[in-house]
Design a protein around this motif. Sequence first.
Motif, PDB file in Angstrom:
ATOM      1  N   ARG A   1      12.837  -4.718  -7.422  1.00 49.80           N
ATOM      2  CA  ARG A   1      12.402  -6.074  -7.782  1.00 49.80           C
ATOM      3  C   ARG A   1      13.539  -7.089  -7.685  1.00 49.80           C
ATOM      4  N   LYS A   2      14.771  -6.640  -7.908  1.00 47.96           N
ATOM      5  CA  LYS A   2      15.898  -7.580  -7.865  1.00 47.96           C
ATOM      6  C   LYS A   2      16.192  -8.034  -6.437  1.00 47.96           C
ATOM      7  N   SER A   3      16.281  -7.075  -5.525  1.00 47.73           N
ATOM      8  CA  SER A   3      16.596  -7.427  -4.133  1.00 47.73           C
ATOM      9  C   SER A   3      15.350  -7.756  -3.320  1.00 47.73           C
ATOM     10  N   ARG A   4      14.171  -7.397  -3.866  1.00 49.57           N
ATOM     11  CA  ARG A   4      12.891  -7.586  -3.174  1.00 49.57           C
ATOM     12  C   ARG A   4      12.863  -6.839  -1.842  1.00 49.57           C
ATOM     13  N   LYS A   5      13.397  -5.625  -1.891  1.00 47.98           N
ATOM     14  CA  LYS A   5      13.438  -4.814  -0.681  1.00 47.98           C
ATOM     15  C   LYS A   5      12.803  -3.448  -0.924  1.00 47.98           C
ATOM     16  N   TYR A   6      12.335  -2.851   0.176  1.00 44.45           N
ATOM     17  CA  TYR A   6      11.663  -1.559   0.145  1.00 44.45           C
ATOM     18  C   TYR A   6      12.558  -0.493   0.778  1.00 44.45           C
ATOM     19  N   PHE A   7      12.339   0.760   0.341  1.00 41.66           N
ATOM     20  CA  PHE A   7      13.081   1.876   0.924  1.00 41.66           C
ATOM     21  C   PHE A   7      12.219   3.129   0.814  1.00 41.66           C
ATOM     22  N   PRO A   8      12.179   3.976   1.850  1.00 42.74           N
ATOM     23  CA  PRO A   8      11.339   5.181   1.783  1.00 42.74           C
ATOM     24  C   PRO A   8      11.763   6.114   0.658  1.00 42.74           C
ATOM     25  N   THR A   9      10.788   6.760   0.038  1.00 44.27           N
ATOM     26  CA  THR A   9      11.064   7.744  -0.998  1.00 44.27           C
ATOM     27  C   THR A   9      11.102   9.138  -0.386  1.00 44.27           C
ATOM     28  N   VAL A  10      11.454  10.100  -1.225  1.00 42.78           N
ATOM     29  CA  VAL A  10      11.522  11.483  -0.758  1.00 42.78           C
ATOM     30  C   VAL A  10      10.147  12.000  -0.351  1.00 42.78           C
ATOM     31  N   ARG A  11       9.077  11.318  -0.790  1.00 42.67           N
ATOM     32  CA  ARG A  11       7.740  11.774  -0.401  1.00 42.67           C
ATOM     33  C   ARG A  11       7.562  11.707   1.118  1.00 42.67           C
ATOM     34  N   VAL A  12       8.233  10.753   1.764  1.00 40.64           N
ATOM     35  CA  VAL A  12       8.179  10.677   3.224  1.00 40.64           C
ATOM     36  C   VAL A  12       8.815  11.927   3.828  1.00 40.64           C
TER      37      VAL A  12
ATOM     38  N   THR B   1       0.832  -1.204   0.000  1.00 36.43           N
ATOM     39  CA  THR B   1       0.000   0.000   0.000  1.00 36.43           C
ATOM     40  C   THR B   1       0.868   1.255   0.000  1.00 36.43           C
ATOM     41  N   LEU B   2       1.890   1.284   0.849  1.00 37.28           N
ATOM     42  CA  LEU B   2       2.783   2.441   0.898  1.00 37.28           C
ATOM     43  C   LEU B   2       3.592   2.571  -0.388  1.00 37.28           C
ATOM     44  N   MET B   3       3.883   1.446  -1.035  1.00 41.98           N
ATOM     45  CA  MET B   3       4.580   1.495  -2.319  1.00 41.98           C
ATOM     46  C   MET B   3       3.678   2.105  -3.392  1.00 41.98           C
ATOM     47  N   ARG B   4       2.406   1.690  -3.432  1.00 39.51           N
ATOM     48  CA  ARG B   4       1.482   2.242  -4.429  1.00 39.51           C
ATOM     49  C   ARG B   4       1.282   3.742  -4.235  1.00 39.51           C
ATOM     50  N   LEU B   5       1.335   4.190  -2.991  1.00 37.94           N
ATOM     51  CA  LEU B   5       1.201   5.615  -2.694  1.00 37.94           C
ATOM     52  C   LEU B   5       2.513   6.367  -2.890  1.00 37.94           C
ATOM     53  N   ARG B   6       3.581   5.635  -3.212  1.00 38.75           N
ATOM     54  CA  ARG B   6       4.920   6.174  -3.464  1.00 38.75           C
ATOM     55  C   ARG B   6       5.587   6.741  -2.223  1.00 38.75           C
ATOM     56  N   TYR B   7       5.213   6.205  -1.059  1.00 38.97           N
ATOM     57  CA  TYR B   7       5.976   6.503   0.145  1.00 38.97           C
ATOM     58  C   TYR B   7       7.130   5.513   0.297  1.00 38.97           C
ATOM     59  N   LEU B   8       7.043   4.386  -0.402  1.00 38.72           N
ATOM     60  CA  LEU B   8       8.126   3.414  -0.438  1.00 38.72           C
ATOM     61  C   LEU B   8       8.454   3.086  -1.885  1.00 38.72           C
ATOM     62  N   ASP B   9       9.720   2.813  -2.128  1.00 34.23           N
ATOM     63  CA  ASP B   9      10.162   2.317  -3.424  1.00 34.23           C
ATOM     64  C   ASP B   9      10.480   0.834  -3.272  1.00 34.23           C
ATOM     65  N   TYR B  10      10.282   0.058  -4.344  1.00 29.96           N
ATOM     66  CA  TYR B  10      10.517  -1.386  -4.279  1.00 29.96           C
ATOM     67  C   TYR B  10      11.504  -1.798  -5.357  1.00 29.96           C
TER      68      TYR B  10
END
Length: 252
Positions: free
Chosen positions: A62-73, A51-60
Motif C-alpha cells: 500500500r505504501k509504494s502502490r506496487k505489486y509483486f508475485p507471491t510464492v503461489r505463482v 483479481t490476481l491480488m485477491r487470489l494471492r498470486y500477487l502481493d500489494y
Amino acid sequence: MATLPDANVKSATRVLELLEFFAEHRRPMSTADVVNELGYPQSSSTVLLQTLMRLRYLDYDRKSRKYFPTVRVALLGSWITENLYSERSLSKIVNDLHARTSATVILGLQNDIYVQYINVCQTPQRRSQLKWYLKPGSLRPLARASVGKMVLSRKPDAELIYLLRRINASETRPENRVSEADLLEEMDRIRETGYSLTTGTVNPQAGVVACLIPSHPQQPVMALGIGAENDELLRNKDRYLQLLREALEPFR
C-alpha cells in the motif's frame, strides 16, 4: 473443436504476459508500469492486478502502490521440477511432512484480514473423520487460525491492533472476537517460542501447530502448519514441532 470467446483468450493471454513481465524485470511493479510497458488499458490493468491480488498470486504494497508475485505463482509449476532440482521446494516439504505424519499439512499467507491456505495436503480419511475439508485457496480467520497467528507475529503491535479491529468488526459472532490484550500477550509468547498452537479455535475438533517460514523481504510472510484432531495434536505436538523446524532449517 469448440473455440473460446476472444475475450477469454485475451484475458488468459494477459495473465501469462503479466507473469512473464514480472519474471523479466524481477521487481515490484505499479499499475502505471503495466499500462506503459504492456500497453493494456488502465481499467483492464487495474482489474487484472486486483483479481490476481485477491487470489494471492500477487502481493500489494500500500505504501509504494506496487505489486509483486507471491510464492503461489512459483508453486504452480514446482511439481514439475521439484524431484530434479529443488530439495527446498515448499510443495515437496508439504508432501514430505504429510507422508511422515499422516496429518494435514498447511502452507498459508495473509490475504487482508484472513489467512489463505495456498497449499494443503490432507487425506480423504481426515476430511471425513473431522468434517474438515481444506483446499488450496481456503480462507480462515487471521487472528484465530494458528498459521494466521504466526503471520501476525511478524507485525508491529500498532499494525496488529489495526488489523484486529477490522477482524473483530467482520465477526458476526461475539464469541469469535479476540481481545487486544489477549492477542498482544499471545504474540509475545509466539515471538519467544517460535511457534503457535491452537486447538478448537476454528474447527472445534481440530487444531494446528505452526512455524514461520524464513522468507525473502519482497515476499509476504508465510507459515507452515501441521493439523490434526485435538487429542492427537496435543499428544504429538513436540514431534510435529521438531519436524517443522527440521523441514524449515534449509531456509534459514
